[in-house]
Design an enzyme around this catalytic site. Structure first.
Site, mmCIF file in Angstrom:
data_model
loop_
_atom_site.group_PDB
_atom_site.id
_atom_site.type_symbol
_atom_site.label_atom_id
_atom_site.label_comp_id
_atom_site.label_asym_id
_atom_site.label_seq_id
_atom_site.Cartn_x
_atom_site.Cartn_y
_atom_site.Cartn_z
ATOM 1 N N THR A 1 0.858 -1.183 0.000
ATOM 2 C CA THR A 1 0.000 0.000 0.000
ATOM 3 C C THR A 1 0.893 1.232 0.000
ATOM 4 O O THR A 1 2.111 1.125 -0.085
ATOM 5 C CB THR A 1 -0.911 0.017 1.236
ATOM 6 O OG1 THR A 1 -0.134 0.331 2.401
ATOM 7 C CG2 THR A 1 -1.587 -1.329 1.442
ATOM 8 N N CYS A 2 0.270 2.402 0.124
ATOM 9 C CA CYS A 2 1.060 3.626 0.096
ATOM 10 C C CYS A 2 1.934 3.782 1.332
ATOM 11 O O CYS A 2 2.887 4.571 1.320
ATOM 12 C CB CYS A 2 0.158 4.850 -0.052
ATOM 13 S SG CYS A 2 -1.005 5.078 1.313
ATOM 14 N N GLN B 1 -10.121 1.447 4.154
ATOM 15 C CA GLN B 1 -9.661 1.164 2.800
ATOM 16 C C GLN B 1 -8.705 -0.023 2.754
ATOM 17 O O GLN B 1 -8.582 -0.699 1.729
ATOM 18 C CB GLN B 1 -8.980 2.392 2.201
ATOM 19 C CG GLN B 1 -8.700 2.231 0.714
ATOM 20 C CD GLN B 1 -7.975 3.412 0.121
ATOM 21 O OE1 GLN B 1 -7.412 4.222 0.841
ATOM 22 N NE2 GLN B 1 -7.982 3.519 -1.198
#
Length: 497
Positions: A49-50, A116
């Site tokens: 992920t980020c 998310q």
């Protein structure tokens, strides 16, 4: 179960390292394939992920597994092993399960409680299934993680403990003002049309911006996002799509920009932002110096810390860079950079009239965020689910042996009935069927209690030896047990999302 996870996240590494270690989609696929090609991993999945990169694997050797997974992460991320090692953490077996379940519930997120991550975990599972790198253990693990995450959000108020990264970022841009009041009437430019950018566009629409412009390298995806935003059943906001080449022109009309693309270089330079505002980039304030890179750590010391009571985690205290000073004067352009690596030049935030919020500044802002009381309830859920998962895995370990035992018993019954047919050939079909049913009932009743009890015993800690005992007592063919295991593993419906 020999589950191992090696990774780094916003909690263990500075943004400068995470930014360089980010994995593109094609790199993730190559990493998974190389992990299976190298011993000692037999299954693999990567959660990227980020703000985190984690490599999960089913391994047969701990030390060799840690060394191999660390090396593979370094090779595919492009960050040298010596530099990467101080920021890596390691979790093994139940601690690895606990870590993933905590991640799925949002307890390990930059903004506690954000949901998310569940979509990203689902994507991780889908990639592992598509490439056939996720076998029985990782399929079960990630499926259970999704269920645990959904349970946490439905049974507790964890959503109140934090917001999505987008909402939190907009709150930082609003600098204490009500986001809806701050956003009202503004023109927004969203760069990118992926999941995070789409979430940003939808959030901006709900806050009441006057217009949303979407720019994306693939125009069709931008058009699709605009269609969703503009439809009556959606947000109903004025929206239009533009080509990436038109971004600089749109900057001159925008009040707020949100960028989250998969680009490896900058999407917005300080010069482009300055040009849009009619400023000279040389007038920007002097940037704050980046922190020094810690000295390299040896991989053996890194793994030894796991054995010596480090609670399954290898972590080094990280000195984060001070958040760069923002430009002076009234804010003319607000920039929210949610990409990793970053899309927007940090120098843009030092221009007069510009406010820049990025992943690094969000990490700083969220470090002191208050924790809701519901977090404790989620932690209890995670602990209970970890125990249940471990019990289920231990019970599943003995299932092939139980199936093999019942298969052997069925074979004995079939052989005796065939022998009876030879001795009493005059039995009619009704008599034969009654005898067959009686013999089967006797065998089932004899096997029922011990097989149920052995499953219960096997689900308890230390119960792994019961499968071996069962095979030894009944002289079961190991090949038959292995064949049952393979059939279960290759079931096309197993672990599918």
């Amino acid at each position: 179960m020999s589950l191992l996870v090696v990774g780094l996240s916003h909690r263990s590494a500075p943004v400068s390292v995470l930014e360089r270690a980010s994995l593109a989609a094609e790199t993730q696929a190559k990493l998974l394939q190389d992990t299976l090609a190298a011993e000692p991993a037999v299954e693999a999945a990567v959660l990227a992920t980020c703000n985190r990169i984690e490599l999960y694997a089913d391994v047969d050797k701990f030390h060799a597994g840690v060394a191999e997974l660390s090396t593979l992460l370094a090779q595919h991320s492009g960050v040298g092993l010596d530099e990467l090692t101080p920021y890596l953490y390691v979790h093994y077996e139940d601690r690895a399960v606990h870590h993933l379940f905590s991640v799925a519930c949002g307890l390990d997120s930059m903004v506690v409680g954000e949901g998310q991550i569940l979509g990203q975990i689902k994507d991780t599972l889908a990639l592992g299934q598509e490439l056939h790198t996720a076998g029985r253990l990782l399929n079960d693990l990630f499926q259970q993680a999704l269920r645990v995450g959904k349970r946490a959000h439905s049974e507790t108020g964890i959503d109140r403990a934090g917001q999505s990264l987008v909402t939190f970022g907009l709150e930082q841009l609003a600098a204490g003002a009500d986001v809806a009041d701050w956003a009202a009437g503004k023109r927004a430019l969203v760069i990118g049309a992926g999941s995070m950018s789409s979430l940003a566009a939808a959030t901006l629409a709900r806050t009441g911006v006057a217009e949303i412009v979407v720019a994306n390298r693939t125009r069709a995806r931008a058009d699709r996002l605009v269609e969703i935003l503009a439809q009556p059943g959606g947000a109903g906001v004025a929206a239009r799509a533009v080509e990436m080449a038109e971004v600089c022109d749109e900057l001159t009309r925008a009040d707020v920009v949100v960028s989250c693309t998969g680009a490896t270089g900058l999407v917005l330079t300080a010069e482009a932002v300055a040009g849009a505002l009619g400023l000279d980039v040389d007038d920007a304030e002097t940037p704050v110096a980046a922190p020094a890179v810690p000295a390299p750590a040896d991989i053996d010391r890194h793994t030894a810390r796991v054995e010596n009571g480090s609670a399954g985690t290898v972590r080094q205290t990280v000195r984060r860079a001070t958040v760069p000073a923002q430009g002076t004067g009234p804010v003319r352009l607000a920039l929210l950079d949610l990409a990793m690596p970053r899309d927007i030049d940090g120098g843009a935030g030092r221009l007069d009239g510009v406010r820049l919020v990025d992943i690094e500044s969000l990490a700083e802002a969220s470090a002191d965020a208050p924790m809701a009381a519901d977090v404790d309830q989620v932690r209890t859920i995670v602990s209970d689910e970890v125990a249940a998962f471990g019990a289920a895995q231990r019970a599943a370990h003995i299932t092939p042996t139980v199936v093999a035992l019942r298969t052997m018993a069925a074979g004995v019954v079939a052989g005796e009935i065939a022998r009876l047919d030879g001795r009493l050939p005059d039995l009619d079909e009704k008599q034969r069927a009654e005898i067959t049913q009686t013999v089967r009932r006797v065998v089932d009743k004899l096997l029922h209690a011990p097989t149920v009890r052995v499953k219960q015993l096997a689900s308890e800690p230390g119960g792994a030896g019961y499968a071996d005992a069962l095979r030894e007592l009944f002289d079961l063919d190991p090949q038959t047990v292995a064949a049952v295991s393979r059939a279960d593993l290759n079931d096309p419906n197993r672990g599918r999302s």
